[in-house]
Design a protein around this motif. Structure first.
Motif, PDB file in Angstrom:
ATOM      1  N   LYS A   1       0.995  -1.067   0.062  1.00  0.00           N
ATOM      2  CA  LYS A   1      -0.077   0.237   0.052  1.00  0.00           C
ATOM      3  C   LYS A   1       0.913   1.250  -0.001  1.00  0.00           C
ATOM      4  CE  LYS A   1      -3.851   2.287   2.547  1.00  0.00           C
ATOM      5  NZ  LYS A   1      -4.923   1.940   3.606  1.00  0.00           N
ATOM      6  N   LYS A   2       0.567   2.462  -0.595  1.00  0.00           N
ATOM      7  CA  LYS A   2       1.166   3.373  -0.547  1.00  0.00           C
ATOM      8  C   LYS A   2       0.841   4.521   0.040  1.00  0.00           C
ATOM      9  CE  LYS A   2       2.899   3.163  -5.481  1.00  0.00           C
ATOM     10  NZ  LYS A   2       2.940   3.713  -6.924  1.00  0.00           N
ATOM     11  N   TYR A   3       1.493   5.055   0.982  1.00  0.00           N
ATOM     12  CA  TYR A   3       1.154   6.356   1.547  1.00  0.00           C
ATOM     13  C   TYR A   3       1.888   7.365   1.436  1.00  0.00           C
ATOM     14  CZ  TYR A   3      -0.527   2.555   4.905  1.00  0.00           C
ATOM     15  OH  TYR A   3      -1.309   1.466   5.292  1.00  0.00           O
ATOM     16  N   ARG A   4       1.232   8.906   1.344  1.00  0.00           N
ATOM     17  CA  ARG A   4       1.853   9.820   1.192  1.00  0.00           C
ATOM     18  C   ARG A   4       2.585  10.577   2.766  1.00  0.00           C
ATOM     19  NH1 ARG A   4       2.031  12.232  -3.672  1.00  0.00           N
ATOM     20  NH2 ARG A   4       0.730  14.053  -3.297  1.00  0.00           N
ATOM     21  N   ALA A   5       3.600  10.747   2.626  1.00  0.00           N
ATOM     22  CA  ALA A   5       4.054  11.382   3.827  1.00  0.00           C
ATOM     23  C   ALA A   5       4.983  12.675   4.102  1.00  0.00           C
ATOM     24  CB  ALA A   5       5.219  10.407   4.367  1.00  0.00           C
ATOM     25  N   HIS A   6       4.906  13.396   4.959  1.00  0.00           N
ATOM     26  CA  HIS A   6       5.357  14.608   5.084  1.00  0.00           C
ATOM     27  C   HIS A   6       6.895  14.692   5.470  1.00  0.00           C
ATOM     28  CE1 HIS A   6       5.361  19.012   5.301  1.00  0.00           C
ATOM     29  NE2 HIS A   6       5.803  19.033   6.679  1.00  0.00           N
ATOM     30  N   ASP A   7       7.720  15.281   4.245  1.00  0.00           N
ATOM     31  CA  ASP A   7       9.228  15.495   4.515  1.00  0.00           C
ATOM     32  C   ASP A   7       9.632  16.833   4.400  1.00  0.00           C
ATOM     33  OD1 ASP A   7      11.897  15.113   4.376  1.00  0.00           O
ATOM     34  OD2 ASP A   7      11.842  14.188   2.150  1.00  0.00           O
ATOM     35  N   ALA A   8       9.464  17.539   5.400  1.00  0.00           N
ATOM     36  CA  ALA A   8       9.679  18.944   5.566  1.00  0.00           C
ATOM     37  C   ALA A   8      11.053  19.319   4.896  1.00  0.00           C
ATOM     38  CB  ALA A   8       9.784  19.449   6.898  1.00  0.00           C
ATOM     39  N   GLU A   9      11.875  18.689   4.914  1.00  0.00           N
ATOM     40  CA  GLU A   9      13.366  19.093   4.527  1.00  0.00           C
ATOM     41  C   GLU A   9      13.595  18.541   3.113  1.00  0.00           C
ATOM     42  OE1 GLU A   9      15.690  17.967   7.727  1.00  0.00           O
ATOM     43  OE2 GLU A   9      14.730  19.222   9.049  1.00  0.00           O
ATOM     44  N   ASN A  10      12.784  17.847   2.554  1.00  0.00           N
ATOM     45  CA  ASN A  10      13.146  17.166   1.229  1.00  0.00           C
ATOM     46  C   ASN A  10      14.480  16.333   1.415  1.00  0.00           C
ATOM     47  OD1 ASN A  10      11.044  18.087  -0.186  1.00  0.00           O
ATOM     48  ND2 ASN A  10      11.869  20.067  -0.641  1.00  0.00           N
ATOM     49  N   ARG A  11      14.543  15.623   2.423  1.00  0.00           N
ATOM     50  CA  ARG A  11      15.935  14.784   2.786  1.00  0.00           C
ATOM     51  C   ARG A  11      15.818  13.246   1.957  1.00  0.00           C
ATOM     52  NH1 ARG A  11      17.030  14.191   8.943  1.00  0.00           N
ATOM     53  NH2 ARG A  11      16.688  16.176   8.598  1.00  0.00           N
ATOM     54  N   PHE A  12      14.702  12.828   1.800  1.00  0.00           N
ATOM     55  CA  PHE A  12      14.672  11.362   1.364  1.00  0.00           C
ATOM     56  C   PHE A  12      14.578  11.543  -0.303  1.00  0.00           C
ATOM     57  CE2 PHE A  12      13.350  11.578   5.713  1.00  0.00           C
ATOM     58  CZ  PHE A  12      14.317  10.763   6.275  1.00  0.00           C
ATOM     59  N   LYS A  13      14.953  10.450  -0.905  1.00  0.00           N
ATOM     60  CA  LYS A  13      15.214  10.202  -2.297  1.00  0.00           C
ATOM     61  C   LYS A  13      14.565   8.781  -2.450  1.00  0.00           C
ATOM     62  CE  LYS A  13      17.080  14.092  -2.718  1.00  0.00           C
ATOM     63  NZ  LYS A  13      15.927  15.197  -2.968  1.00  0.00           N
ATOM     64  N   VAL A  14      14.087   8.372  -4.039  1.00  0.00           N
ATOM     65  CA  VAL A  14      13.620   7.163  -4.304  1.00  0.00           C
ATOM     66  C   VAL A  14      14.657   6.271  -3.923  1.00  0.00           C
ATOM     67  CG1 VAL A  14      12.975   6.110  -6.181  1.00  0.00           C
ATOM     68  CG2 VAL A  14      12.400   8.456  -5.967  1.00  0.00           C
ATOM     69  N   GLY A  15      14.071   5.129  -3.386  1.00  0.00           N
ATOM     70  CA  GLY A  15      14.915   3.890  -2.979  1.00  0.00           C
ATOM     71  C   GLY A  15      15.342   3.743  -1.546  1.00  0.00           C
ATOM     72  N   ASP A  16      15.138   5.170  -0.686  1.00  0.00           N
ATOM     73  CA  ASP A  16      15.540   5.130   0.503  1.00  0.00           C
ATOM     74  C   ASP A  16      14.501   4.258   1.438  1.00  0.00           C
ATOM     75  OD1 ASP A  16      17.614   6.820   0.142  1.00  0.00           O
ATOM     76  OD2 ASP A  16      16.580   8.427   0.720  1.00  0.00           O
ATOM     77  N   SER A  17      15.100   3.638   2.529  1.00  0.00           N
ATOM     78  CA  SER A  17      14.253   3.023   3.333  1.00  0.00           C
ATOM     79  C   SER A  17      13.816   4.000   4.626  1.00  0.00           C
ATOM     80  CB  SER A  17      14.829   1.574   3.827  1.00  0.00           C
ATOM     81  OG  SER A  17      14.001   0.938   4.651  1.00  0.00           O
ATOM     82  N   VAL A  18      12.643   4.224   4.752  1.00  0.00           N
ATOM     83  CA  VAL A  18      12.062   5.179   5.762  1.00  0.00           C
ATOM     84  C   VAL A  18      11.227   4.386   6.680  1.00  0.00           C
ATOM     85  CG1 VAL A  18      12.634   7.176   4.365  1.00  0.00           C
ATOM     86  CG2 VAL A  18      10.167   6.162   4.447  1.00  0.00           C
TER      87      VAL A  18
END
Length: 81
Positions: free
Chosen positions: A40-57
């Motif tokens: 399932k896909k979730y939209r999450a807030h990333d205030a500092e635009n720190r994460f990129k495609v492929g990162d595990s969060v």
């Protein structure tokens, strides 16, 4: 009630301050007794635009930020650069 925390992979980071996280869960089918994978896909807030495609969060529930965003990325899940 405690807030849920989920772990997933960033699948999109094109929007400003938003990442799309795909979370996979595995369970045994009640009749077939076979392990089933659902995502399932979730939209999450990333205030500092720190994460990129492929990162595990890890994401945690929060108050609504926008129409579709009800989750935010945990800061302690920062990528190892």
């Amino acid at each position: 009630m405690p807030k849920r925390i989920l772990q997933g992979t960033v699948t999109s980071d094109t929007n400003e301050q938003t990442v799309t996280v795909s979370v996979e869960r595995r369970f045994t089918h009640p009749v077939l007794k076979k392990t089933v994978r659902k995502s399932k896909k979730y939209r999450a807030h990333d205030a500092e635009n720190r994460f990129k495609v492929g990162d595990s969060v890890r994401i945690i529930e929060c108050a609504p930020v926008s129409k579709n965003k009800r989750w935010e990325v945990l800061v302690d899940a920062a990528p190892e650069a």
